[in-house]
Design a protein around this motif. Structure first.
Motif, PDB file in Angstrom:
ATOM      1  N   ILE A  10       0.853  -1.188   0.000  1.00 40.74           N
ATOM      2  CA  ILE A  10       0.000   0.000   0.000  1.00 40.74           C
ATOM      3  C   ILE A  10       0.888   1.237   0.000  1.00 40.74           C
ATOM      4  O   ILE A  10       1.749   1.393   0.865  1.00 40.74           O
TER       5      ILE A  10
ATOM      6  N   ALA B 268       1.225   5.481  -1.970  1.00 38.82           N
ATOM      7  CA  ALA B 268       0.596   6.790  -2.130  1.00 38.82           C
ATOM      8  C   ALA B 268       1.244   7.474  -3.318  1.00 38.82           C
ATOM      9  O   ALA B 268       2.313   7.070  -3.793  1.00 38.82           O
TER      10      ALA B 268
ATOM     11  N   GLY C 102      -3.181   6.791  -1.415  1.00 42.08           N
ATOM     12  CA  GLY C 102      -3.274   6.831   0.031  1.00 42.08           C
ATOM     13  C   GLY C 102      -3.768   8.167   0.532  1.00 42.08           C
ATOM     14  O   GLY C 102      -4.056   9.092  -0.242  1.00 42.08           O
ATOM     15  N   GLN C 103      -3.842   8.270   1.851  1.00 40.31           N
ATOM     16  CA  GLN C 103      -4.272   9.490   2.510  1.00 40.31           C
ATOM     17  C   GLN C 103      -3.066  10.418   2.631  1.00 40.31           C
ATOM     18  O   GLN C 103      -2.173  10.182   3.441  1.00 40.31           O
TER      19      GLN C 103
ATOM     20  N   ASN D 159      -4.831  12.680  -3.150  1.00 34.05           N
ATOM     21  CA  ASN D 159      -5.299  12.326  -1.813  1.00 34.05           C
ATOM     22  C   ASN D 159      -6.622  11.566  -1.864  1.00 34.05           C
ATOM     23  O   ASN D 159      -7.517  11.909  -2.636  1.00 34.05           O
TER      24      ASN D 159
ATOM     25  N   ASN E 207      -9.424   8.784   4.571  1.00 36.51           N
ATOM     26  CA  ASN E 207      -9.229   7.617   5.432  1.00 36.51           C
ATOM     27  C   ASN E 207     -10.362   6.619   5.274  1.00 36.51           C
ATOM     28  O   ASN E 207     -10.139   5.403   5.223  1.00 36.51           O
TER      29      ASN E 207
ATOM     30  N   LEU F 261     -10.061   4.629   2.029  1.00 34.02           N
ATOM     31  CA  LEU F 261      -8.976   3.654   2.121  1.00 34.02           C
ATOM     32  C   LEU F 261      -9.360   2.499   3.038  1.00 34.02           C
ATOM     33  O   LEU F 261      -9.156   1.328   2.701  1.00 34.02           O
TER      34      LEU F 261
ATOM     35  N   ASN G 263       2.771  -1.215   4.404  1.00 32.17           N
ATOM     36  CA  ASN G 263       2.509   0.196   4.155  1.00 32.17           C
ATOM     37  C   ASN G 263       3.794   0.959   3.840  1.00 32.17           C
ATOM     38  O   ASN G 263       4.779   0.854   4.560  1.00 32.17           O
TER      39      ASN G 263
ATOM     40  N   HIS H 234       3.576   4.395   3.368  1.00 32.90           N
ATOM     41  CA  HIS H 234       3.256   5.803   3.604  1.00 32.90           C
ATOM     42  C   HIS H 234       2.657   5.987   4.994  1.00 32.90           C
ATOM     43  O   HIS H 234       1.606   5.417   5.308  1.00 32.90           O
TER      44      HIS H 234
ATOM     45  N   ASN I  58      -1.118   6.594   5.890  1.00 34.79           N
ATOM     46  CA  ASN I  58      -2.111   5.538   5.748  1.00 34.79           C
ATOM     47  C   ASN I  58      -2.380   4.806   7.061  1.00 34.79           C
ATOM     48  O   ASN I  58      -3.338   4.038   7.160  1.00 34.79           O
TER      49      ASN I  58
ATOM     50  N   LEU J 175      -5.325   1.809   8.011  1.00 42.53           N
ATOM     51  CA  LEU J 175      -4.931   0.402   8.084  1.00 42.53           C
ATOM     52  C   LEU J 175      -5.309  -0.202   9.437  1.00 42.53           C
ATOM     53  O   LEU J 175      -5.800  -1.330   9.516  1.00 42.53           O
TER      54      LEU J 175
ATOM     55  N   TYR K 293      -0.682  -4.998  10.013  1.00 43.53           N
ATOM     56  CA  TYR K 293      -0.433  -3.735   9.321  1.00 43.53           C
ATOM     57  C   TYR K 293       0.985  -3.289   9.675  1.00 43.53           C
ATOM     58  O   TYR K 293       1.291  -2.905  10.786  1.00 43.53           O
TER      59      TYR K 293
END
Length: 239
Positions: free
Chosen positions: A25, A27, A66-67, A79, A82, A85, A108, A110, A113, A117, A135
């Protein structure tokens, strides 16, 4: 094993051989003049591939958005919320569960995120009780980074396009790094940034939080190898 290159006739048997799915995951956001917008995608994907080799797992297609609220005003940043995602991750996790997977590891790339997650993992904990959900965000990196960094961190949590993240890229995706354009930008991050919504434009114009010129492949390898070892141990554990 790359999940997307399986076909529907063979994947059922493949899942019987490995019930571990890894989802990279990332971004799309600014990473200074020396790193691409997709830095977090590249890191998550290549980290996942190395981890999969250690634990005999499938690597799912990378989730590339991602956020990135903090950097949303920088050119190139894309962007998503949340909630978007989190819901996406829950849907993926439930699909994997129904197909027989017993371990779902989200890798992850980023920091932003993280909340989504964690929330997704909690929903899956309730909805998919027989599937373990992880995560990961470079577990063990703080201690390892402190051992190799030559400059003080700009922030106790943030690291971005700096000595550390650029070192990750030099190890995992060196063909996408232009060290001739690496800069030093060590901003003074105000204390209110930790307790209020604070766009990064308030304290940086480059999205670099440190001295990218000090990055090396060796530093990246040292930290990444520790993170991979920690992730592999957790996935292989019977907690």
């Amino acid at each position: 094993m790359q999940f997307q290159y399986q076909n529907s006739f063979e994947v059922k048997d493949s899942i019987h051989k490995s019930k571990i799915a890894i989802l990279p995951i990332g971004a799309v956001e600014a990473h200074g003049p020396h790193l691409p917008l997709g830095t977090d995608n590249l890191l998550a994907e290549r980290l996942s591939e190395k981890l999969a080799e250690r634990v005999n797992a499938f690597v799912l297609p990378t989730l590339p958005y991602g956020q990135v609220w903090s950097l949303r005003n920088f050119p190139g940043s894309i962007n998503i919320s949340n909630d978007s995602l989190m819901n996406f991750l829950v849907d993926i996790g439930e699909s994997l569960y129904k197909q027989g997977f017993t371990t779902f590891a989200m890798v992850n790339g980023h920091l932003g995120n993280g909340p989504a997650l964690k929330d997704a993992a909690r929903v899956l904990f309730e909805n998919c009780p027989e599937m373990r959900v992880f995560y990961f965000f470079y577990p063990g990196m703080n201690k390892a980074a402190a051992e190799v960094r030559e400059t003080k961190s700009s922030h106790n949590t943030y690291f971005h396009a700096c000595e550390i993240e650029t070192s990750y890229m030099l190890y995992l995706a060196p063909e996408h790094v232009d060290m001739d354009k690496a800069i030093t930008d060590i901003p003074d991050i105000p204390i209110h940034a930790d307790v209020t919504p604070t766009p990064w434009k308030e304290f940086t114009q480059t999205a670099v939080l440190g001295d990218a010129k000090l990055a090396t492949e060796e530093k990246g390898k040292y930290i990444i190898d520790i993170a991979i070892e920690n992730m592999a141990k957790l996935i292989n554990s019977k907690y």
